[in-house]
Design a protein around this motif. Sequence first.
Motif, PDB file in Angstrom:
ATOM      1  N   ALA A 383     -17.606  44.271  20.726  1.00 45.62           N
ATOM      2  CA  ALA A 383     -16.792  44.616  21.891  1.00 45.62           C
ATOM      3  C   ALA A 383     -17.656  45.221  22.986  1.00 45.62           C
ATOM      4  CB  ALA A 383     -15.684  45.591  21.482  1.00 45.62           C
ATOM      5  N   ILE A 384     -18.602  46.083  22.598  1.00 46.27           N
ATOM      6  CA  ILE A 384     -19.510  46.699  23.571  1.00 46.27           C
ATOM      7  C   ILE A 384     -20.386  45.636  24.236  1.00 46.27           C
ATOM      8  CG2 ILE A 384     -21.496  48.244  23.804  1.00 46.27           C
ATOM      9  CD1 ILE A 384     -20.235  49.963  21.576  1.00 46.27           C
ATOM     10  N   LEU A 385     -20.911  44.694  23.447  1.00 48.01           N
ATOM     11  CA  LEU A 385     -21.772  43.642  23.992  1.00 48.01           C
ATOM     12  C   LEU A 385     -20.999  42.759  24.968  1.00 48.01           C
ATOM     13  CD1 LEU A 385     -23.797  42.512  20.830  1.00 48.01           C
ATOM     14  CD2 LEU A 385     -24.434  44.173  22.577  1.00 48.01           C
ATOM     15  N   PHE A 386     -19.786  42.397  24.609  1.00 42.58           N
ATOM     16  CA  PHE A 386     -18.991  41.546  25.487  1.00 42.58           C
ATOM     17  C   PHE A 386     -18.609  42.293  26.760  1.00 42.58           C
ATOM     18  CE2 PHE A 386     -14.966  39.308  26.652  1.00 42.58           C
ATOM     19  CZ  PHE A 386     -15.534  38.062  26.889  1.00 42.58           C
ATOM     20  N   PHE A 387     -18.319  43.574  26.619  1.00 45.56           N
ATOM     21  CA  PHE A 387     -17.996  44.395  27.776  1.00 45.56           C
ATOM     22  C   PHE A 387     -19.189  44.463  28.727  1.00 45.56           C
ATOM     23  CE2 PHE A 387     -17.564  48.643  29.809  1.00 45.56           C
ATOM     24  CZ  PHE A 387     -16.368  48.412  30.467  1.00 45.56           C
ATOM     25  N   ALA A 388     -20.390  44.643  28.179  1.00 44.37           N
ATOM     26  CA  ALA A 388     -21.598  44.687  29.018  1.00 44.37           C
ATOM     27  C   ALA A 388     -21.804  43.356  29.736  1.00 44.37           C
ATOM     28  CB  ALA A 388     -22.812  45.014  28.146  1.00 44.37           C
ATOM     29  N   LEU A 472     -14.584  54.810  18.014  1.00 48.13           N
ATOM     30  CA  LEU A 472     -15.993  54.505  17.785  1.00 48.13           C
ATOM     31  C   LEU A 472     -16.570  55.333  16.640  1.00 48.13           C
ATOM     32  CD1 LEU A 472     -17.959  52.602  19.365  1.00 48.13           C
ATOM     33  CD2 LEU A 472     -18.948  54.661  20.330  1.00 48.13           C
ATOM     34  N   ARG A 473     -15.903  56.433  16.305  1.00 51.12           N
ATOM     35  CA  ARG A 473     -16.398  57.309  15.245  1.00 51.12           C
ATOM     36  C   ARG A 473     -16.439  56.555  13.913  1.00 51.12           C
ATOM     37  NH1 ARG A 473     -14.215  60.703  11.266  1.00 51.12           N
ATOM     38  NH2 ARG A 473     -15.520  62.532  10.847  1.00 51.12           N
ATOM     39  N   GLN A 474     -17.626  56.510  13.318  1.00 54.20           N
ATOM     40  CA  GLN A 474     -17.860  55.860  12.026  1.00 54.20           C
ATOM     41  C   GLN A 474     -17.559  54.364  12.056  1.00 54.20           C
ATOM     42  OE1 GLN A 474     -15.791  58.091   8.977  1.00 54.20           O
ATOM     43  NE2 GLN A 474     -17.040  59.922   9.299  1.00 54.20           N
ATOM     44  N   ALA A 475     -17.567  53.766  13.281  1.00 53.16           N
ATOM     45  CA  ALA A 475     -17.377  52.316  13.392  1.00 53.16           C
ATOM     46  C   ALA A 475     -18.713  51.617  13.177  1.00 53.16           C
ATOM     47  CB  ALA A 475     -16.814  51.969  14.760  1.00 53.16           C
ATOM     48  N   PRO A 476     -18.800  50.643  12.276  1.00 51.98           N
ATOM     49  CA  PRO A 476     -20.079  49.977  11.993  1.00 51.98           C
ATOM     50  C   PRO A 476     -20.381  48.848  12.979  1.00 51.98           C
ATOM     51  CG  PRO A 476     -18.386  49.116  10.539  1.00 51.98           C
ATOM     52  CD  PRO A 476     -17.723  50.184  11.385  1.00 51.98           C
ATOM     53  N   PHE A 477     -21.645  48.484  13.053  1.00 57.65           N
ATOM     54  CA  PHE A 477     -22.074  47.299  13.804  1.00 57.65           C
ATOM     55  C   PHE A 477     -22.568  46.278  12.779  1.00 57.65           C
ATOM     56  CE2 PHE A 477     -25.294  45.298  16.843  1.00 57.65           C
ATOM     57  CZ  PHE A 477     -24.350  44.463  17.399  1.00 57.65           C
ATOM     58  N   TYR A 478     -23.823  45.958  12.828  1.00 54.99           N
ATOM     59  CA  TYR A 478     -24.439  45.076  11.826  1.00 54.99           C
ATOM     60  C   TYR A 478     -25.748  45.699  11.363  1.00 54.99           C
ATOM     61  CZ  TYR A 478     -21.137  41.475  13.328  1.00 54.99           C
ATOM     62  OH  TYR A 478     -19.992  40.777  13.620  1.00 54.99           O
ATOM     63  N   GLY A 479     -26.212  45.261  10.207  1.00 51.99           N
ATOM     64  CA  GLY A 479     -27.483  45.765   9.692  1.00 51.99           C
ATOM     65  C   GLY A 479     -27.399  47.212   9.298  1.00 51.99           C
ATOM     66  N   TRP A 480     -28.302  48.009   9.846  1.00 55.48           N
ATOM     67  CA  TRP A 480     -28.430  49.411   9.435  1.00 55.48           C
ATOM     68  C   TRP A 480     -27.533  50.347  10.260  1.00 55.48           C
ATOM     69  CZ3 TRP A 480     -31.846  46.378  12.022  1.00 55.48           C
ATOM     70  CH2 TRP A 480     -32.132  46.736  13.343  1.00 55.48           C
ATOM     71  N   TYR A 560     -25.756  49.059  24.077  1.00 59.90           N
ATOM     72  CA  TYR A 560     -25.250  48.603  25.380  1.00 59.90           C
ATOM     73  C   TYR A 560     -26.382  48.495  26.386  1.00 59.90           C
ATOM     74  CZ  TYR A 560     -23.531  49.226  30.126  1.00 59.90           C
ATOM     75  OH  TYR A 560     -23.341  49.101  31.471  1.00 59.90           O
ATOM     76  N   TRP A 561     -27.220  49.529  26.483  1.00 58.35           N
ATOM     77  CA  TRP A 561     -28.291  49.545  27.477  1.00 58.35           C
ATOM     78  C   TRP A 561     -29.297  48.431  27.190  1.00 58.35           C
ATOM     79  CZ3 TRP A 561     -29.760  54.697  30.062  1.00 58.35           C
ATOM     80  CH2 TRP A 561     -30.614  54.479  31.136  1.00 58.35           C
ATOM     81  N   THR A 562     -29.644  48.247  25.926  1.00 54.55           N
ATOM     82  CA  THR A 562     -30.594  47.197  25.561  1.00 54.55           C
ATOM     83  C   THR A 562     -30.061  45.829  25.943  1.00 54.55           C
ATOM     84  OG1 THR A 562     -31.295  48.548  23.671  1.00 54.55           O
ATOM     85  CG2 THR A 562     -31.931  46.228  23.654  1.00 54.55           C
ATOM     86  N   TRP A 563     -28.824  45.555  25.600  1.00 56.69           N
ATOM     87  CA  TRP A 563     -28.207  44.272  25.905  1.00 56.69           C
ATOM     88  C   TRP A 563     -28.097  44.071  27.413  1.00 56.69           C
ATOM     89  CZ3 TRP A 563     -27.466  39.629  24.559  1.00 56.69           C
ATOM     90  CH2 TRP A 563     -26.385  38.856  24.981  1.00 56.69           C
ATOM     91  N   SER A 564     -27.791  45.131  28.140  1.00 56.16           N
ATOM     92  CA  SER A 564     -27.700  45.047  29.596  1.00 56.16           C
ATOM     93  C   SER A 564     -29.064  44.716  30.195  1.00 56.16           C
ATOM     94  CB  SER A 564     -27.179  46.369  30.158  1.00 56.16           C
ATOM     95  OG  SER A 564     -26.975  46.289  31.551  1.00 56.16           O
TER      96      SER A 564
END
Length: 585
Positions: A383-388, A472-480, A560-564
């Motif tokens: 969701a963050i990536l798509f928002f960016a 967002l609290r304790q929400a996972p992404f991928y990997g680590w 978010y910043w990296t993807w942006s």
Amino acid sequence: MEKNNLEKRNLILAVIFSAVFLFIIDALFPAPQPVVTTTQPTSASTAPQAPILTAEQIADQSYAPAPNAVSTQNNITSEKMTREQAVEKYRHISIKTPSLSGSLRLKGARLDNLLLTKYRETLAADSPFITLLSPVGTAYPFFAEFGWVSTEGLALPNAETPWQTQDTELTPEKPLTLTWDNKNGLKFIRQISVDDNYMFTISDRIENYGSKIVTLFNYGLVGRTNVPPSQRGAVLEGMVGYLDGSLKEYAYMKMDKEEQASFKTTGGWAGITDKYWMAVLAFDQKAPNVTVKFSEQDTAAGKHYQADYLMPPTVIEPGDAVQTTGRLFAGAKELRLIDDYEKDLGIQRFDLTVDFGWYYFLTKPFFFILSWFYSLFGNMGLAILFFAFLLRLAMFPIANKSFENMAKMKELQPKLEALRERYGDDKMRFNQEMMELYRVNNINPAAGCLPMLIQIPVFFSLYKVLYISLELRQAPFYGWIHDLSAPDPTSVFTLFGLLDWPIPNALNIGVWPVLMGLTMWLQQQMNPKATDKTQNMILSLMPLMMTFLLGHLASGLVIYWTWSNILSIAQQYALKFKGKKKETK
């Protein structure tokens, strides 16, 4: 003129970098916590009692009795009890809802034992539930109660009142009914109900079976003794209220200095807030001249913080009865739920219990947009990536103009260097020639700052959303990345855990912060160099500085910043390819 433009650009960059630096420092180095003392508590027999008040005292001093946080700790040693031990000292009525578990202390009808059963302290499956309210006697007492005061020295219900009941538990389907008779003409019947979420409703019926007119003042309070260790930074923790048409905020440190703040209001709310949880009082929204007070008091058990309200006088004729209603929200800051309470119960600006910050008009919409994307993708990181991506798309025309301008400036770099060598130390002549060169080539050297200036409120708003969002609290992404609200847990300086050596926490930089720094550096290489050598050196160090400064923030923000940055690089490459194509034609 060109010199002035350069100075303006330097000033803008300095302000931006300074603001970011101070913002991050504030988040990384929290304010000190109030010290928890373990001195011998005051016994009940020596605790101060509520005095008999005159009408002037009640009206002018906004007196709402603050049941001393240690007044019920008789026969307790300086060793703090567990929550279970403190609950066992007095009879409690069980509370069971889909969102809460705990109990209400029958003595004083005090809500002092609540767990949030939808949330755990850590990611572990067997981690304890979040503790919101705790009884007196524990390390961090936190409770709420309601009562009455008068100008006549009447016996009235307070923290020591032995309420009677035939009920055994409080559930959404079964309210709790309490009764108490002062044996002097007044009978109190209190009904406490709770919904499926976090809202308690306290209704008091007072029957005057005596022969005299009585005047009573209803109060409600939430109190906390000592502040548990918690993350401090860009979000308010302490006293908060919407009073007299404006938001009032008193962080614990501010309350320590001022000790007391009093307000008159018609409608609103007041309470004590943490980052994700809160205990907030909502009184009658139509009652005029409600007095609300925030206070801090040093007690034998530690610093006691309290938010309370005092209602206008209630007059009860002999043989008559009156009814009053107050509410307590004790739970998690779920924004959609809070908005529903604001709409359904008419609580003024209840959404401001969530600390949206300066850019409220951006932060709240961003929250709902991210939440909607989360419902679509099932992953907050996506969701963050798509928002960016959408933000980058919205700013595409402005960024394009900026990139075109910077590309032209980069092409002029050899000519600028030639001018510098030609005019040497004659800065005035050099600036004149440089300005003429920019004019001929239709270049505005300050245009490159425009996208950055536009993105500042966007960045801070998104930072606020990611920092305060309970979703967002304790929400996972991928990997680590198992918690987007926490920093990247990896560390490149320990080779991701392969090397076991002590390193400063500032050097614990994970993979995502490193990727962010690299993308910033790549983006910087595509931009023209600053003509000033000092400025150029500072700018060249910025990717490294930002890697360490932002590396300890929420991983969701770093992602978010990296993807942006990656999207910006792609846009610049596309523009460069388009330019080469035009040249070929």
